[in-house]
Scaffold this motif. Structure first.
Motif, PDB file in Angstrom:
ATOM      1  N   LEU A 159       0.850  -1.191   0.000  1.00  0.00           N
ATOM      2  CA  LEU A 159       0.000   0.000   0.000  1.00  0.00           C
ATOM      3  C   LEU A 159       0.886   1.241   0.000  1.00  0.00           C
ATOM      4  O   LEU A 159       1.711   1.429   0.906  1.00  0.00           O
ATOM      5  CB  LEU A 159      -0.904   0.034   1.237  1.00  0.00           C
ATOM      6  N   ASN A 160       0.738   2.054  -1.023  1.00  0.00           N
ATOM      7  CA  ASN A 160       1.474   3.325  -1.103  1.00  0.00           C
ATOM      8  C   ASN A 160       0.572   4.471  -0.678  1.00  0.00           C
ATOM      9  O   ASN A 160      -0.655   4.365  -0.722  1.00  0.00           O
ATOM     10  CB  ASN A 160       1.938   3.561  -2.547  1.00  0.00           C
ATOM     11  N   ILE A 161       1.192   5.586  -0.300  1.00  0.00           N
ATOM     12  CA  ILE A 161       0.395   6.781   0.001  1.00  0.00           C
ATOM     13  C   ILE A 161       0.735   7.855  -1.011  1.00  0.00           C
ATOM     14  O   ILE A 161       1.827   8.431  -0.996  1.00  0.00           O
ATOM     15  CB  ILE A 161       0.610   7.287   1.441  1.00  0.00           C
ATOM     16  N   SER A 162      -0.199   8.066  -1.929  1.00  0.00           N
ATOM     17  CA  SER A 162      -0.082   9.157  -2.887  1.00  0.00           C
ATOM     18  C   SER A 162      -0.788  10.379  -2.281  1.00  0.00           C
ATOM     19  O   SER A 162      -0.806  10.547  -1.050  1.00  0.00           O
ATOM     20  CB  SER A 162      -0.685   8.733  -4.234  1.00  0.00           C
ATOM     21  N   SER A 163      -1.384  11.206  -3.090  1.00  0.00           N
ATOM     22  CA  SER A 163      -2.056  12.416  -2.610  1.00  0.00           C
ATOM     23  C   SER A 163      -2.926  12.935  -3.749  1.00  0.00           C
ATOM     24  O   SER A 163      -2.623  12.673  -4.924  1.00  0.00           O
ATOM     25  CB  SER A 163      -1.006  13.477  -2.238  1.00  0.00           C
TER      26      SER A 163
END
Ligand SMILES: NC(=O)c1ccc[n+]([C@@H]2O[C@H](COP(=O)([O-])OP(=O)(O)OC[C@H]3O[C@@H](n4cnc5c(N)ncnc54)[C@H](O)[C@@H]3O)[C@@H](O)[C@H]2O)c1
Length: 261
Positions: free
Chosen positions: A147-151
């Protein structure tokens, strides 16, 4: 499997680089509450240990680690230490990143050192931690979830000096799709969440400005900025069997902001 079991992380091991931070810390506690054993890796052992204590306080099992995730050997070490303690890594949550509000410059003069710092903090740490964890998942042959955290800034410009951050988060969203494509054959799913402003210390200096905050909130249909508690449900979902046919997705958690654009 019943509906609620689908969202269980029982028997899973989650490694969370950046788990000592606001969003990563909330994820660590939520993942433990969903049944996962959690390894928290942050710049100091103290930062990681503080969150590990919160995990233990809700009855979870936690391992606290120190790491500089911009170094390849360090990322390999935290993966090895997690496997030594818990036997495997099923889930990687990349919670390192941010920094945008500290380096706001006009695009035409955006300084190289600020650019490099934002890229290292957001992209390099995610790249190296993911490569190390995924190599272990592939070698073990049991699949996994990243799980990545983009924006929302990956997709929406903002007239406030964000050049490096929008580029970094654009890279995170693109890598999410690329990695999902390459690693599906190994049973590894890769997704990202894409929040708008989340009320955390990182963005306090922006949200403390009433005019800035009012402008942000006025564009969000649900009428408020996010809280870390708004992110944990989608994060658990994306890393659980409930999302077993979901990969390469970048899920907006933005109170409807991007629906209006
Ligand atoms: N807060 C927001 O409004 C918001 C909105 C959208 C996306 N995000 C993203 O969410 C993520 C987490 O943000 P946050 O608000 O929790 O930030 P945070 O600063 O609270 O957490 C980040 C953590 O990463 C750690 N870290 C930094 N460099 C590291 C390194 N080299 N090695 C190991 N650990 C390192 C920090 O010590 C910190 O604990 C970031 O990617 C950010 O861009 C945040």
């Amino acid at each position: 499997m019943s509906g609620s079991d689908l969202f269980s992380l029982e028997g899973r091991v989650a490694l969370i680089p950046g788990g000592g931070g606001a969003i990563g810390g909330a994820m660590a506690v939520a993942f433990a509450q969903a049944g996962a054993k959690v390894a928290i890796a942050d710049v100091t052992l103290e930062r990681s240990e503080a969150v590990a204590e919160s995990v233990r306080a809700v009855g979870g099992e936690a391992l606290a680690l120190a790491v500089d995730a911009t170094q390849e050997s360090e990322c390999e070490r935290i993966v090895a230490e997690t496997i030594a303690r818990f036997g495997k890594v099923d889930v990687l949550v990349n919670a390192i990143g941010g920094g945008a509000g500290r380096v706001l410059y006009d695009a035409e003069v955006y300084p190289r050192d600020a650019w490099d710092w934002i890229m290292e903090l957001n992209v390099r740490s995610t790249l190296l931690a993911t490569q190390a964890a995924v190599r272990a998942m592939i070698a073990a042959g049991h699949g996994g979830a990243v799980l990545n955290i983009s924006s929302v800034r990956a997709d929406l410009g903002i007239n406030a000096g964000y050049s490096a951050y929008v580029a970094a988060k654009g890279a995170i969203s693109s890598l999410t799709r690329q990695w999902a494509t390459e690693w599906a054959k190994h049973g590894i799913r890769v997704n990202a969440i894409r929040p708008t402003f989340v009320d955390t210390p990182q963005v306090a200096m922006l949200l403390d400005d009433p005019a800035f905050k009012a402008g942000v909130v006025s564009r969000i249909p649900l009428g408020r900025v996010g809280g870390t508690e708004d992110l944990v449900g989608p994060a658990v979902f994306l890393c659980s069997d409930a999302a077993r046919f979901v990969t390469g997705q970048v899920l907006g958690i933005d109170g409807g902001l991007t629906a209006t654009q």
